[in-house]
Design a protein around this motif. Structure first.
Motif, PDB file in Angstrom:
ATOM      1  N   LEU A  58     -10.194 -25.467 -63.650  1.00 47.32           N
ATOM      2  CA  LEU A  58     -11.044 -25.326 -64.830  1.00 47.32           C
ATOM      3  C   LEU A  58     -10.443 -24.311 -65.802  1.00 47.32           C
ATOM      4  O   LEU A  58      -9.861 -23.310 -65.384  1.00 47.32           O
ATOM      5  N   TYR A 101     -23.151 -17.637 -63.510  1.00 49.95           N
ATOM      6  CA  TYR A 101     -22.104 -18.626 -63.780  1.00 49.95           C
ATOM      7  C   TYR A 101     -20.696 -18.040 -63.612  1.00 49.95           C
ATOM      8  O   TYR A 101     -19.916 -17.954 -64.556  1.00 49.95           O
ATOM      9  N   ALA A 103     -15.954 -31.719 -66.652  1.00 47.96           N
ATOM     10  CA  ALA A 103     -14.936 -30.908 -65.973  1.00 47.96           C
ATOM     11  C   ALA A 103     -13.588 -31.613 -65.967  1.00 47.96           C
ATOM     12  O   ALA A 103     -12.540 -30.995 -66.207  1.00 47.96           O
ATOM     13  N   THR A 144     -13.791 -20.931 -55.571  1.00 49.77           N
ATOM     14  CA  THR A 144     -14.707 -21.861 -56.239  1.00 49.77           C
ATOM     15  C   THR A 144     -16.154 -21.426 -56.014  1.00 49.77           C
ATOM     16  O   THR A 144     -16.917 -22.089 -55.308  1.00 49.77           O
ATOM     17  N   ALA A 191     -21.068 -23.353 -69.378  1.00 50.06           N
ATOM     18  CA  ALA A 191     -21.982 -23.454 -68.248  1.00 50.06           C
ATOM     19  C   ALA A 191     -23.031 -24.535 -68.493  1.00 50.06           C
ATOM     20  O   ALA A 191     -23.494 -24.726 -69.617  1.00 50.06           O
ATOM     21  N   HIS A 210     -20.159 -20.639 -56.699  1.00 53.57           N
ATOM     22  CA  HIS A 210     -21.212 -21.498 -57.225  1.00 53.57           C
ATOM     23  C   HIS A 210     -21.481 -21.168 -58.693  1.00 53.57           C
ATOM     24  O   HIS A 210     -21.894 -20.060 -59.036  1.00 53.57           O
ATOM     25  N   PHE A 211     -21.288 -22.156 -59.559  1.00 53.58           N
ATOM     26  CA  PHE A 211     -21.378 -21.982 -61.006  1.00 53.58           C
ATOM     27  C   PHE A 211     -22.827 -22.243 -61.444  1.00 53.58           C
ATOM     28  O   PHE A 211     -23.142 -23.272 -62.056  1.00 53.58           O
ATOM     29  N   GLU A 235     -17.569 -24.393 -57.962  1.00 51.95           N
ATOM     30  CA  GLU A 235     -18.415 -25.455 -57.437  1.00 51.95           C
ATOM     31  C   GLU A 235     -19.558 -25.630 -58.434  1.00 51.95           C
ATOM     32  O   GLU A 235     -20.356 -24.717 -58.633  1.00 51.95           O
ATOM     33  N   LEU A 236     -19.592 -26.804 -59.062  1.00 48.69           N
ATOM     34  CA  LEU A 236     -20.506 -27.060 -60.167  1.00 48.69           C
ATOM     35  C   LEU A 236     -21.793 -27.705 -59.672  1.00 48.69           C
ATOM     36  O   LEU A 236     -21.796 -28.479 -58.706  1.00 48.69           O
ATOM     37  N   HIS A 237     -22.876 -27.407 -60.381  1.00 47.97           N
ATOM     38  CA  HIS A 237     -24.191 -27.914 -59.993  1.00 47.97           C
ATOM     39  C   HIS A 237     -24.985 -28.299 -61.232  1.00 47.97           C
ATOM     40  O   HIS A 237     -25.081 -27.509 -62.181  1.00 47.97           O
ATOM     41  N   SER A 238     -25.553 -29.506 -61.186  1.00 46.14           N
ATOM     42  CA  SER A 238     -26.474 -29.904 -62.249  1.00 46.14           C
ATOM     43  C   SER A 238     -27.032 -31.274 -61.912  1.00 46.14           C
ATOM     44  O   SER A 238     -26.281 -32.161 -61.473  1.00 46.14           O
ATOM     45  N   LEU A 267     -21.620 -33.823 -65.719  1.00 45.18           N
ATOM     46  CA  LEU A 267     -20.932 -32.556 -65.510  1.00 45.18           C
ATOM     47  C   LEU A 267     -19.537 -32.779 -64.940  1.00 45.18           C
ATOM     48  O   LEU A 267     -18.566 -32.124 -65.339  1.00 45.18           O
TER      49      LEU A 267
END
Length: 306
Positions: A96, A57, A124, A48, A102, A50-51, A77-80, A120
């Motif tokens: 996913l 991405y 997902a 996982t 992205a 860091h996206f 691992e998603l970030h926003s 986000l």
């Protein structure tokens, strides 16, 4: 009644759901990360990374590292968006699809015109992922933050990297508050391994499924057919009219927790069975169990309701 993780058909498969490689800020190539987990006896792994834009991405294709005894789940691992403390969201997404779009997340700081963390997470989950709130203590997560991630299937109750690196390992407080508000969330133990420090092989999930395949593992995770551990094995949990009966590998403590101040523990030497009365929990909307061995290692059932 027997909890579903112990009554559903199949066997338990050991896996880690939170890991990093050189595709983001880990220090080992994806193939070597997978090799080490397999060599350590794990049945499956989710890589996982860091996206975010700083790492282009990455959604690592770990399918080539699968074989008859080891499989992988695709994830990131998603970030926003910003949490209440102004810092970037960290949201774990396992399962996913390839080609997941992205977000506008160029780096580890919030920017204008990007999705919120809740948006986000929902995207997902809609794409088929098992979604978890990562390391609440390390992130400085507030209860309002946690409430906002309505798409979360789970909360990290233990993050081994955060335990080793900064003594901010847990999410039990956030988890219990969400449960008392009526949320149906499970709990996971993970490594968050980067292999830059001893942050690996310290927390995992034991998933009950009829085969060690990505689709069946993901389905079981979403259904809650698993428990989490640092070492002890939970063999069975049965609810009777008046008691909870627990079977495990040798334990020194078995704890039943519920809403507010409701908690009861039994202690002993090399216990493999225990009974805890339910009279203190009649008004608790949820319950969960922790098993602790002589070395202080813990295992946790998912929350359940009477």
């Amino acid at each position: 009644m027997v909890l579903s993780a112990f009554s559903t058909p199949g066997r338990f498969w050991r896996g880690n759901l939170h890991t990093h490689s050189t595709l983001s800020d880990g220090c080992l190539e994806p193939a070597e990360v997978c090799r080490r987990y397999k060599a350590e006896g794990y049945d499956f792994l989710a890589l996982t990374d860091h996206f975010i834009g700083a790492y282009d991405y990455p959604l690592s294709d770990t399918k080539p590292f699968r074989d008859d005894g080891f499989t992988t789940l695709l994830g990131a691992e998603l970030h926003s968006g910003a949490m209440e403390n102004g810092e970037l969201w960290h949201i774990l997404a396992v399962g996913l699809p390839e080609g997941f779009a992205a977000p506008n997340a160029p780096g580890f700081h919030p920017v204008d015109d990007q999705e919120t963390g809740p948006e986000l997470a929902a995207r997902a989950r809609d794409a088929g992922a098992f979604v978890a709130i990562a390391h609440p203590h390390w992130s400085g997560l507030t209860l309002s933050d946690a409430r906002s991630i309505e798409a979360a299937h789970a909360v990290e109750i233990y993050n081994h990297g955060c335990a080793i690196g900064c003594d901010r390992e847990g999410g039990g407080h956030v988890l219990d508050l969400l449960l008392s508000e009526g949320r149906d969330v499970t709990l996971i133990a993970t490594d968050d391994a980067h292999f830059t420090e001893p942050d690996h092989f310290g927390g995992w999930v034991m998933v009950k499924a009829e085969a060690n395949t990505p689709d069946l593992l993901l389905q079981a995770l979403k259904q809650g057919d698993f428990y989490s551990s640092q070492g002890p094995e939970i063999r069975n949990v049965t609810l009777t009219t008046d008691t909870i009966e627990i079977e495990s590998t040798a334990a020194s403590t078995m704890i039943l927790q519920g809403h507010g101040q409701a908690a009861t523990a039994i202690h002993g030497a090399s216990m493999t069975r225990g009974q805890i009365p339910l009279h203190r929990f009649r008004n608790s909307p949820w319950l969960r169990i922790t098993v602790v061995d002589a070395a202080g290692k813990r295992a946790w059932t998912n929350p359940f309701r009477l």
